[in-house]
Design a protein around this motif. Structure first.
Motif, PDB file in Angstrom:
ATOM      1  N   MET A  40       3.786   0.638   2.761  1.00 29.27           N
ATOM      2  CA  MET A  40       3.530  -0.392   3.764  1.00 29.27           C
ATOM      3  C   MET A  40       3.264  -1.713   3.065  1.00 29.27           C
ATOM      4  N   TYR A 100       0.853  -1.182   0.000  1.00 28.32           N
ATOM      5  CA  TYR A 100       0.000   0.000   0.000  1.00 28.32           C
ATOM      6  C   TYR A 100       0.896   1.242   0.000  1.00 28.32           C
ATOM      7  N   ARG A 143       1.722  -5.423   2.673  1.00 21.40           N
ATOM      8  CA  ARG A 143       0.511  -6.080   3.132  1.00 21.40           C
ATOM      9  C   ARG A 143       0.846  -6.916   4.358  1.00 21.40           C
ATOM     10  N   GLY A 144      -0.006  -6.895   5.338  1.00 21.72           N
ATOM     11  CA  GLY A 144       0.248  -7.620   6.577  1.00 21.72           C
ATOM     12  C   GLY A 144       0.470  -6.691   7.734  1.00 21.72           C
ATOM     13  N   ASN A 145       0.192  -5.409   7.523  1.00 21.07           N
ATOM     14  CA  ASN A 145       0.240  -4.415   8.593  1.00 21.07           C
ATOM     15  C   ASN A 145       1.630  -4.326   9.228  1.00 21.07           C
ATOM     16  N   THR A 146       2.597  -4.089   8.411  1.00 20.24           N
ATOM     17  CA  THR A 146       3.971  -3.854   8.858  1.00 20.24           C
ATOM     18  C   THR A 146       4.191  -2.350   8.998  1.00 20.24           C
ATOM     19  N   PRO A 147       5.285  -1.932   9.595  1.00 16.40           N
ATOM     20  CA  PRO A 147       5.483  -0.494   9.786  1.00 16.40           C
ATOM     21  C   PRO A 147       5.527   0.287   8.471  1.00 16.40           C
ATOM     22  N   LEU A 148       5.034   1.506   8.522  1.00 14.36           N
ATOM     23  CA  LEU A 148       5.133   2.417   7.388  1.00 14.36           C
ATOM     24  C   LEU A 148       6.592   2.831   7.201  1.00 14.36           C
ATOM     25  N   VAL A 149       7.011   2.894   5.944  1.00 18.39           N
ATOM     26  CA  VAL A 149       8.339   3.405   5.598  1.00 18.39           C
ATOM     27  C   VAL A 149       8.116   4.735   4.895  1.00 18.39           C
ATOM     28  N   PHE A 150       8.763   5.782   5.396  1.00 17.53           N
ATOM     29  CA  PHE A 150       8.526   7.130   4.893  1.00 17.53           C
ATOM     30  C   PHE A 150       9.687   7.641   4.053  1.00 17.53           C
ATOM     31  N   GLY A 151       9.361   8.519   3.112  1.00 21.07           N
ATOM     32  CA  GLY A 151      10.374   9.311   2.438  1.00 21.07           C
ATOM     33  C   GLY A 151      10.773  10.488   3.315  1.00 21.07           C
ATOM     34  N   PHE A 155       0.882   5.615   0.551  1.00 25.71           N
ATOM     35  CA  PHE A 155       0.151   6.693   1.220  1.00 25.71           C
ATOM     36  C   PHE A 155       0.865   8.029   0.990  1.00 25.71           C
ATOM     37  N   PHE A 192       4.656  13.782   3.018  1.00 26.21           N
ATOM     38  CA  PHE A 192       5.449  12.571   3.084  1.00 26.21           C
ATOM     39  C   PHE A 192       4.777  11.451   2.308  1.00 26.21           C
ATOM     40  N   TYR A 206       0.981  11.498   3.294  1.00 24.90           N
ATOM     41  CA  TYR A 206       0.621  12.163   4.534  1.00 24.90           C
ATOM     42  C   TYR A 206       1.031  13.630   4.446  1.00 24.90           C
TER      43      TYR A 206
END
Lengths: 114, 114
Positions: free
Chosen positions: B95, B33, B97-105, B35, B91, B37
């Motif tokens: 993420m 997924y 699939r499987g609800n792992t931590p978000l990785v941000f730019g 996103f 930002f 923000y």
């Protein structure tokens, strides 16, 4: 409460002291995340809790950093023997824990180590 | 490991004009997924828009839309009819699939000019 609550909003501490940062997630959210945002930088992942599973601690930068989540709700991030490079905004987020769900963020704690 | 790159540290746009923020990511996974923000000066992270990788149709939310190019691993955000309230850090996040931590730019600082 209606959203993720973090306390304190701001914390100034002397180098070498320990600090505790608190996060109250949205009620019922099983997933909880801690991120660090240094000045002008993106969000650096620190630690992730999901239900009763062992936390993902892969982002903790050193053994001075630890976090716990009691009763699957409130979480505390502890930094021992703080250093000036620990100065940053610490953000907490929670989500319902199912796939593709939005992470809701608190307003963060700005930590300044002097 | 997944990485997210935002190549534009700062951008500006005239009020009522359109602006596009770039984001590329790197992953070997197929189910994930994406996103965008928004973080205004209040520090509150707000979800702007999300995209499931298995959906070919680009997500839209009012004045916000994305151009998702899965093969190119690109996920740009278009803001139409820019408003002064759109001034913020933006930002891009990833993420699995499987609800792992978000990785941000690292973010893009957008200024909307009257």
């Amino acid at each position: 409460g209606a959203g993720v609550s973090q306390s304190p909003s701001n914390k100034v501490t002397e180098k070498g002291k320990d600090v505790e940062l608190r996060c109250d997630p949205i009620s019922g959210h099983t997933a909880l995340y801690w991120y660090r945002q240094s000045l002008g930088q993106g969000l650096e992942f620190l630690i992730y809790f999901q239900g009763n599973s062992a936390p993902d601690k892969s982002g903790l930068p050193s053994d001075r950093f630890s976090a716990e989540r009691t009763g699957g709700s409130v979480s505390t991030l502890t930094i021992q023997r703080t250093q000036q490079e620990d100065s940053a905004v610490y953000l907490c987020a929670s989500s319902p824990g199912t796939a593709n769900t939005e992470a809701f963020f608190g307003q963060g704690t700005r930590l300044t180590v002097v | 490991a997944q990485t997210v790159t935002q190549s534009q540290p700062e951008m500006s746009v005239q009020e009522a004009e359109t602006v596009t923020l770039s984001c590329t990511y790197d992953t070997s996974e197929n189910n994930y997924y994406l996103f965008w923000y928004k973080q205004p000066p209040s520090r509150q992270m707000i979800l702007v828009i999300r995209q499931e990788a298995y959906k070919q149709q680009n997500a839209t939310e009012n004045r916000f839309s994305v151009n998702f190019q899965k093969a190119a691993k690109s996920f740009s955000l278009k803001i139409s009819d820019s408003q002064l309230g759109d001034t913020a850090m933006y930002f891009c996040a990833f993420m699995l699939r499987g609800n792992t931590p978000l990785v941000f730019g690292k973010g893009t600082r957008l200024s909307v000019i009257a």
